[in-house]
Motif scaffolding. Structure first.
Motif, short mmCIF file in Angstrom:
data_model
loop_
_atom_site.label_atom_id
_atom_site.label_comp_id
_atom_site.label_asym_id
_atom_site.label_seq_id
_atom_site.Cartn_x
_atom_site.Cartn_y
_atom_site.Cartn_z
N PHE A 158 0.66 -1.02 -0.06
CA PHE A 158 -0.19 0.06 -0.03
C PHE A 158 0.81 1.06 0.14
N ASP A 159 0.79 2.21 -1.03
CA ASP A 159 1.45 3.66 -1.05
C ASP A 159 0.57 4.38 -0.12
N ALA A 160 0.91 4.56 1.04
CA ALA A 160 0.19 5.44 1.90
C ALA A 160 0.70 6.89 1.68
N ALA A 161 1.76 7.29 1.19
CA ALA A 161 2.06 8.61 0.72
C ALA A 161 1.42 9.05 -0.52
N GLY A 162 1.29 7.97 -1.31
CA GLY A 162 0.52 8.67 -2.70
C GLY A 162 -0.92 8.75 -2.24
N PHE A 163 -1.60 7.71 -1.45
CA PHE A 163 -2.77 7.76 -1.02
C PHE A 163 -3.07 9.34 -0.20
#
Length: 306
Positions: free
Chosen positions: A90-95
């Motif tokens: 999961f790309d939390a920063a992109g989210f």
């Protein structure tokens, strides 16, 4: 309008405006009022335009909405599988970048990411939520999540859990008065509270099936003839965890010893079951099992009639 949740509103409001790097998990059965309580608390502390609500977070089509549900953005590119083997991490920063760009300035209120309807907080979802919260704190976001149950033995020390229990009689009566134009007699409210276990959505579903004469007490009402969709959604996980012997015991003696068995099954599926909830679950089971094989009770077909 939210009734009977003063303490919970204060806890959520304090969390939203505090700087402690934790996650607040609001737990309660479906229909107990998690979403309405969180939204009301956020608006009370001035986060009506700065907070963002993420819906269907564990599906393949998550999306972000403003608190008035008038704007939305698709977040499918940042969906996360329950099984890490099903896809990349999961790309939390992109989210969060996508949410921040969509939210824009958002005013001067606290920036809160309300992750709604997580469902069952499994170990994998708990790790995903912690990862999101860690990244969010670095970008000045606070994270609140709403879950039906928790299937993790021990959560991180950075996770706080706020339990939403049943409404008391007076709070439920005020909630019914807000939604129903017809007067509701005090003894009818008591019956509705028993059958709903203090769950406002279930109580409203039950009240919606009553005539004006039944609501005001001119015609007696002893219980529902059918199991509605709100009740099925609230108790599906609990009932699905019961074995045939427990199901039979509940159907034949809904308010006696089987409470202990209900609690055992509730713990297995991560649900906290109060005595009132146990009694109602047993009484519902008697109706739910009328002419229906026990293993089909958790399925969504047309409710069986008594």
């Amino acid at each position: 309008m939210v009734h009977g949740r003063d303490r919970e509103l204060r806890v959520i409001g304090h969390f939203a405006t505090d700087l402690d790097p934790t996650v607040l998990v609001v737990r309660g059965l479906s229909g107990i009022g998690k979403t309405s309580t969180v939204l009301h608390a956020l608006k009370q502390v001035g986060a009506g335009s700065s907070a963002v609500r993420v819906v269907r977070p564990c599906s393949s089509r998550p999306s972000a909405h403003d608190l008035d549900n008038s704007r939305r953005v698709d977040l499918s590119a940042w969906s996360v599988p329950d099984d890490p083997a099903d896809g990349p991490g999961f790309d939390a920063a992109g989210f969060l970048r996508a949410v921040s760009v969509w939210a824009g300035d958002g005013g001067s209120g606290p920036r809160v990411l309300f992750v709604d309807d997580v469902g069952v907080l499994t170990a994998e979802r708990a790790r995903w939520l912690q990862h999101l919260a860690d990244e969010a704190y670095g970008q000045d976001w606070r994270v609140i999540a709403a879950v039906r149950s928790i299937a993790v033995e021990a959560l991180s020390d950075d996770v706080e859990v706020l339990e939403l229990g049943p409404l008391d009689r007076m709070s439920l009566r005020r909630a019914l008065a807000t939604e129903i134009s017809a007067p509701v007699a005090a003894d009818v409210v008591e019956h509705l509270r028993w059958w709903s276990a203090g769950n406002p959505r279930l109580a409203l579903e039950l009240a919606g099936s009553l005539s004006a004469a039944e609501l005001c007490g001119d015609v007696s009402w002893t219980g529902p003839e059918t199991v509605g969709s709100a009740a099925r959604r609230s108790y599906r996980a609990m009932l699905a965890g019961l074995d045939p012997a427990t199901m039979t015991a509940l159907a034949t003696a809904p308010s006696a010893a089987p409470r202990r068995r209900v609690r055992t099954a509730a713990r297995a599926c991560g649900t906290r079951c109060s005595p009132c909830c146990a009694r109602r679950c047993g009484a519902l089971t008697a109706r739910w099992t009328a002419g229906t094989p026990w293993h089909r009770i958790a399925a969504p077909p047309t409710p069986a009639r008594c």
